[in-house]
Design a protein around this motif. Sequence first.
Motif, PDB file in Angstrom:
ATOM      1  N   MET B   1       0.824  -1.205   0.000  1.00 40.79           N
ATOM      2  CA  MET B   1       0.000   0.000   0.000  1.00 40.79           C
ATOM      3  C   MET B   1       0.853   1.247   0.000  1.00 40.79           C
ATOM      4  O   MET B   1       0.699   2.143  -0.814  1.00 40.79           O
ATOM      5  CB  MET B   1      -0.861  -0.003   1.263  1.00 40.79           C
ATOM      6  CG  MET B   1      -1.909   1.073   1.278  1.00 40.79           C
ATOM      7  SD  MET B   1      -3.187   0.720   0.078  1.00 40.79           S
ATOM      8  CE  MET B   1      -3.169   2.210  -0.885  1.00 40.79           C
ATOM      9  N   ASP B   5       0.870   4.569  -2.460  1.00 42.02           N
ATOM     10  CA  ASP B   5       0.461   5.876  -1.965  1.00 42.02           C
ATOM     11  C   ASP B   5       1.485   6.959  -2.255  1.00 42.02           C
ATOM     12  O   ASP B   5       1.151   8.095  -2.501  1.00 42.02           O
ATOM     13  CB  ASP B   5       0.268   5.820  -0.442  1.00 42.02           C
ATOM     14  CG  ASP B   5      -1.085   5.253  -0.118  1.00 42.02           C
ATOM     15  OD1 ASP B   5      -1.901   5.132  -1.031  1.00 42.02           O
ATOM     16  OD2 ASP B   5      -1.302   4.919   1.049  1.00 42.02           O
ATOM     17  N   GLY B  83     -12.353  11.354   3.718  1.00 42.13           N
ATOM     18  CA  GLY B  83     -10.981  11.134   4.180  1.00 42.13           C
ATOM     19  C   GLY B  83     -10.028  10.731   3.068  1.00 42.13           C
ATOM     20  O   GLY B  83      -8.815  10.874   3.186  1.00 42.13           O
ATOM     21  N   TYR B  84     -10.594  10.207   1.990  1.00 42.96           N
ATOM     22  CA  TYR B  84      -9.801   9.844   0.808  1.00 42.96           C
ATOM     23  C   TYR B  84      -9.751  11.007  -0.193  1.00 42.96           C
ATOM     24  O   TYR B  84      -9.347  10.830  -1.340  1.00 42.96           O
ATOM     25  CB  TYR B  84     -10.396   8.610   0.132  1.00 42.96           C
ATOM     26  CG  TYR B  84     -10.046   7.295   0.801  1.00 42.96           C
ATOM     27  CD1 TYR B  84     -10.603   6.926   2.023  1.00 42.96           C
ATOM     28  CD2 TYR B  84      -9.137   6.414   0.221  1.00 42.96           C
ATOM     29  CE1 TYR B  84     -10.279   5.741   2.642  1.00 42.96           C
ATOM     30  CE2 TYR B  84      -8.808   5.212   0.834  1.00 42.96           C
ATOM     31  CZ  TYR B  84      -9.379   4.880   2.035  1.00 42.96           C
ATOM     32  OH  TYR B  84      -9.051   3.686   2.636  1.00 42.96           O
TER      33      TYR B  84
ATOM     34  N   ALA C  64      -6.372   3.223   3.730  1.00 42.79           N
ATOM     35  CA  ALA C  64      -5.064   3.321   3.091  1.00 42.79           C
ATOM     36  C   ALA C  64      -4.131   4.071   4.049  1.00 42.79           C
ATOM     37  O   ALA C  64      -4.593   4.859   4.871  1.00 42.79           O
ATOM     38  CB  ALA C  64      -5.184   4.072   1.773  1.00 42.79           C
ATOM     39  N   VAL C  65      -2.832   3.837   3.912  1.00 47.16           N
ATOM     40  CA  VAL C  65      -1.902   4.380   4.903  1.00 47.16           C
ATOM     41  C   VAL C  65      -1.947   5.910   4.959  1.00 47.16           C
ATOM     42  O   VAL C  65      -1.882   6.515   6.029  1.00 47.16           O
ATOM     43  CB  VAL C  65      -0.464   3.848   4.687  1.00 47.16           C
ATOM     44  CG1 VAL C  65       0.168   4.414   3.443  1.00 47.16           C
ATOM     45  CG2 VAL C  65       0.391   4.135   5.898  1.00 47.16           C
ATOM     46  N   ARG C  66      -2.122   6.556   3.804  1.00 41.08           N
ATOM     47  CA  ARG C  66      -2.137   8.029   3.818  1.00 41.08           C
ATOM     48  C   ARG C  66      -3.392   8.549   4.527  1.00 41.08           C
ATOM     49  O   ARG C  66      -3.360   9.588   5.180  1.00 41.08           O
ATOM     50  CB  ARG C  66      -1.974   8.516   2.376  1.00 41.08           C
ATOM     51  CG  ARG C  66      -3.063   9.256   1.736  1.00 41.08           C
ATOM     52  CD  ARG C  66      -2.870   9.333   0.222  1.00 41.08           C
ATOM     53  NE  ARG C  66      -3.722   8.340  -0.425  1.00 41.08           N
ATOM     54  CZ  ARG C  66      -5.018   8.503  -0.602  1.00 41.08           C
ATOM     55  NH1 ARG C  66      -5.610   9.598  -0.183  1.00 41.08           N
ATOM     56  NH2 ARG C  66      -5.736   7.579  -1.186  1.00 41.08           N
ATOM     57  N   VAL C  67      -4.472   7.781   4.403  1.00 40.59           N
ATOM     58  CA  VAL C  67      -5.716   8.161   5.079  1.00 40.59           C
ATOM     59  C   VAL C  67      -5.583   7.917   6.579  1.00 40.59           C
ATOM     60  O   VAL C  67      -6.008   8.734   7.403  1.00 40.59           O
ATOM     61  CB  VAL C  67      -6.905   7.371   4.481  1.00 40.59           C
ATOM     62  CG1 VAL C  67      -8.196   7.695   5.205  1.00 40.59           C
ATOM     63  CG2 VAL C  67      -7.031   7.649   2.984  1.00 40.59           C
TER      64      VAL C  67
END
Lengths: 99, 131, 111
Positions: B1, B5, B83-84, C64-67
């Motif tokens: 992940m 990112d 949040g995304y 997800a890690v950024r979230v």
Amino acid sequence: MLHIVNKSATERSSLESCLRLATKGSAVLLIEDAVYAATNGNAAAAKIQAAAADLKIYALGPDLAARGMAGRVLGGVNVVDYGGFVDLVAEHSNCQSWL
Amino acid sequence: MSDMDEMDDGSGIVKKFMFLNRKAPHGTVYALEGLEVVLITAAFDQDVSMVFTDDGVYQLMKGIDTKGIEVKDFSKTYRALEGYDIEKLYVDQVSLDARGLTEDDLIVDVTVLSNDEMANLMAEQDVVISF
Amino acid sequence: MPMVNIAGKEVEVDEEGYLVDLSQWNEDIAKYMAVEEKVDLTDSHWEVVNFLREYYAEYQIAPAVRVLTKAIGKKLGPEKGNNKYLYELFPYGPAKQACKIAGLPKPTGCI
């Protein structure tokens, strides 16, 4: 005859065909996405209500709940659980699925 | 992940992507798959709109309880979209009307668009992905 | 799928060792997963693990890690909501390792 419809009436014609061809006294059970048709304000609601004069209309409760529709069921529509589904199948000598 | 990112393809090109949702939530797998694709591609920093028309508006219903049919209740996941950084959610007024629904019946804040506004939004996209 | 024995209970995990039924999760399972991941659980680790479980309960996904980083920053402060802090706790990826310990599925989009 027990007619079972599982497709949304605002996407497919299965409910319309079913209501057109089901004979007086038959039962129609709405399951899965077909349950939307039995909710207040749906474009198919008038057809369901007109049909309820000659047909017994049922909708599966767990499918209504899973769609946020448990509180919006049309008057004249009987909500059944899985046990009621089984009873309907057992009560009728034959059954037609409108896939 | 983490690799994905932090990936930067260096091109810096931002396109207008529309994810168009037209299916009810549980009868087919389209709604859930579409939502997962949106969450995954959120990492790519594009101009994303998520649009709900036809039976797709049913995906956003409040008060969903899936215990009886033993499937995951992913309606809560739409609330994670903010949040995304997916903040453009549009719902078709015509589709709401045909289903006896209003904005108040929906689990997230959305912008409701008239027929003409929806048509224009669709026309201006670089990429439309349908579910 | 493989079964593992954790504190006397048979527990089903997937090919990568993630818990299959998250309702089975308990602290013993978390500790077992942490050993598998070579992580020594401290209060700081638990804070992230518990945060993830709350996030999952609210949104039904593993972030997800950024979230996750952004959300932790919001809740626990900027000194914790950054990659350096989270990667020190979970060197092989906070989303991946912390999710496993929290009994959650692998984050959506995780490759």
